[in-house]
Scaffold this active site. Structure first.
Site, PDB file in Angstrom:
ATOM      1  N   SER A  11       4.434 -10.309  -1.426  1.00  0.00           N
ATOM      2  CA  SER A  11       3.257 -10.938  -0.827  1.00  0.00           C
ATOM      3  C   SER A  11       2.865 -12.101  -1.734  1.00  0.00           C
ATOM      4  O   SER A  11       3.712 -12.903  -2.105  1.00  0.00           O
ATOM      5  CB  SER A  11       2.138  -9.901  -0.673  1.00  0.00           C
ATOM      6  OG  SER A  11       1.061 -10.426   0.063  1.00  0.00           O
ATOM      7  N   HIS A  38       4.439 -10.819   3.471  1.00  0.00           N
ATOM      8  CA  HIS A  38       3.173 -10.895   4.197  1.00  0.00           C
ATOM      9  C   HIS A  38       2.884 -12.344   4.565  1.00  0.00           C
ATOM     10  O   HIS A  38       2.902 -13.214   3.700  1.00  0.00           O
ATOM     11  CB  HIS A  38       2.030 -10.342   3.350  1.00  0.00           C
ATOM     12  CG  HIS A  38       2.145  -8.887   3.079  1.00  0.00           C
ATOM     13  ND1 HIS A  38       1.441  -8.258   2.091  1.00  0.00           N
ATOM     14  CD2 HIS A  38       2.887  -7.907   3.665  1.00  0.00           C
ATOM     15  CE1 HIS A  38       1.729  -6.970   2.079  1.00  0.00           C
ATOM     16  NE2 HIS A  38       2.616  -6.733   3.019  1.00  0.00           N
ATOM     17  N   ASP A 131       1.009  -2.372  -0.857  1.00  0.00           N
ATOM     18  CA  ASP A 131       2.052  -2.214   0.148  1.00  0.00           C
ATOM     19  C   ASP A 131       3.429  -2.224  -0.517  1.00  0.00           C
ATOM     20  O   ASP A 131       3.697  -3.043  -1.390  1.00  0.00           O
ATOM     21  CB  ASP A 131       1.956  -3.336   1.195  1.00  0.00           C
ATOM     22  CG  ASP A 131       2.847  -3.101   2.400  1.00  0.00           C
ATOM     23  OD1 ASP A 131       3.143  -1.922   2.695  1.00  0.00           O
ATOM     24  OD2 ASP A 131       3.249  -4.082   3.034  1.00  0.00           O
TER      25      ASP A 131
END
Length: 188
Positions: A11, A38, A131
């Site tokens: 991300s 992401h 995540d």
């Protein structure tokens, strides 16, 4: 055992690391690479074209029911979870967000490692949430190869640190050593 696929998740702060890895991968590595990054769901970007300029792979955004093929670098489309079916076809899913994310790195790591078991290699890079940590643990428990970016090198260490906190047996490597490991262990 040589993996059948490399899955890279990240991300915030991961994009430049991904480019560095792709730029320096040995051209003999022919297994598929899946990138779960992401991204904003409504933003259009030149993500795939930038990746294509930095790799020998054919870069494409994943399509539902598409078979996973050697020599391709696949990107997770914005706002879809990416799963792997038993026949090695991709499946796109729009179920709820996981860790505030869709695509979720956790969902992809878990799905691929459930199908491929020890034949997966998962790499978790920089990011500002958790995540990927649970999915990488599941991959490790299925005897897949699991790597986290060195927490001291990651621009945002939350993701690799979360993975390290819940399972401390992942290889923690800086970008140079991630590249070296892939070049040594994923060549044909």
């Amino acid at each position: 055992m040589k993996p059948k696929v490399i899955i890279i998740g990240g991300s915030a702060g991961a994009f430049n690391t991904i480019l560095s890895i792709l730029n320096q991968l040995d051209k003999r590595i022919n297994i598929p690479i899946v990138i779960v990054l992401h991204r904003l769901k409504n933003a259009t970007s030149s993500f795939e074209s930038i990746l294509q300029r930095n790799t020998h792979y054919t870069v494409k955004e994943i399509e539902d029911k598409e078979p996973m093929k050697n020599g391709n670098l696949y990107t997770a489309p914005a706002d879809y979870h990416v799963l792997l079916e038993e026949d090695y076809n991709f499946s796109l899913d729009v179920s709820e967000l996981v860790n505030f994310s869709r695509p979720s790195i956790d969902v992809t790591f878990e799905s691929f490692s459930t199908v491929l078991l020890e034949k997966c290699c998962g790499i978790l890079l920089s990011g500002s949430n958790h995540d990927g940590a649970n999915g990488l643990k599941i991959m490790a428990e299925n005897n897949g190869k699991t790597i986290i970016q060195d927490c001291n090198e990651a621009e945002f260490a939350n993701m690799p640190q979360a993975a390290k906190t819940i399972y401390n047996k992942h290889k923690e490597l800086n970008t140079k050593n991630i590249i070296n490991l892939l070049n040594n262990e994923c060549n044909q």
